[in-house]
Write an enzyme that holds these catalytic residues in place. Sequence first.
Site, short mmCIF file in Angstrom:
data_model
loop_
_atom_site.label_atom_id
_atom_site.label_comp_id
_atom_site.label_asym_id
_atom_site.label_seq_id
_atom_site.Cartn_x
_atom_site.Cartn_y
_atom_site.Cartn_z
N HIS A 50 0.77 -17.42 31.45
CA HIS A 50 1.55 -18.49 30.94
C HIS A 50 0.20 -19.45 30.26
CE1 HIS A 50 2.46 -20.85 34.16
NE2 HIS A 50 1.75 -21.96 33.83
P1 TYD Z 1 5.92 -21.18 37.39
O1 TYD Z 1 5.26 -22.10 36.02
O2 TYD Z 1 7.04 -19.44 36.40
O3 TYD Z 1 5.24 -20.55 38.38
P2 TYD Z 1 3.78 -19.63 38.34
O4 TYD Z 1 3.58 -19.97 36.99
O5 TYD Z 1 2.87 -20.41 38.87
O6 TYD Z 1 4.14 -18.71 38.17
O7 TYD Z 1 6.84 -22.05 38.67
C1 TYD Z 1 8.13 -21.57 38.99
C2 TYD Z 1 8.63 -21.96 39.05
O8 TYD Z 1 9.19 -23.76 39.71
C3 TYD Z 1 10.08 -22.34 37.87
O9 TYD Z 1 11.20 -21.92 38.03
C4 TYD Z 1 9.54 -23.80 37.48
C5 TYD Z 1 9.68 -24.01 38.40
N1 TYD Z 1 8.70 -25.74 38.12
C6 TYD Z 1 9.32 -26.73 38.31
O10 TYD Z 1 10.58 -27.07 38.80
N2 TYD Z 1 7.71 -27.84 38.65
C7 TYD Z 1 7.40 -27.42 38.64
O11 TYD Z 1 5.79 -28.71 38.58
C8 TYD Z 1 6.14 -26.09 38.39
C9 TYD Z 1 4.68 -26.22 38.10
C10 TYD Z 1 7.17 -25.21 38.16
#
Ligand code: TYD
Length: 135
Positions: A50
């Site tokens: 992303h």
């Molecule tokens: P995600 O952003 O998909 O992880 P990455 O891109 O690092 O692989 O985040 C995973 C899950 O956690 C998603 O459901 C969103 C949640 N999340 C939060 O609630 N707070 C946060 O600060 C972050 C980074 C993620």
Amino acid sequence: MSLIKTLEFNVLGDDRGSLISLEQNKNIPFDIKRIYYIFDTQQDVSRGFHAHRNLQQVAVCVKGSCRFTLDDGQTRESILMDSPNVGLYIDNHKWREMHDFSEDCVLIVLASDYYEEADYIRDYDEFLKEVVKNA
Ligand code: TYD
């Protein structure tokens, strides 16, 4: 200019071991509103995929290693993060992927804003469109 912008942190060490201090607007170039960490990543899992519309982040691999790939819509560059005194600065509109997590990897991320799902661009084609619009 390279996509990969790293920050090198001072290690405050003595005979007891090492310590690194991160401070907003000092060695971290923004107000820190959020800190999260990624650990216990399962084997062969990649994360990220992303970009953000309005968010600055610094990622530090405080234990183990992982590989970051950054993409600005024109070029892609990778860096192996394996040192607790190196931070990777990630600005707006940079597509990021994290690969090759070691079993013991602990990745800490400092962010300039609170979690906001609307700030995410999770579709690569949408990312490319927004990069062109913002150029
Ligand atoms: P995600 O952003 O998909 O992880 P990455 O891109 O690092 O692989 O985040 C995973 C899950 O956690 C998603 O459901 C969103 C949640 N999340 C939060 O609630 N707070 C946060 O600060 C972050 C980074 C993620």
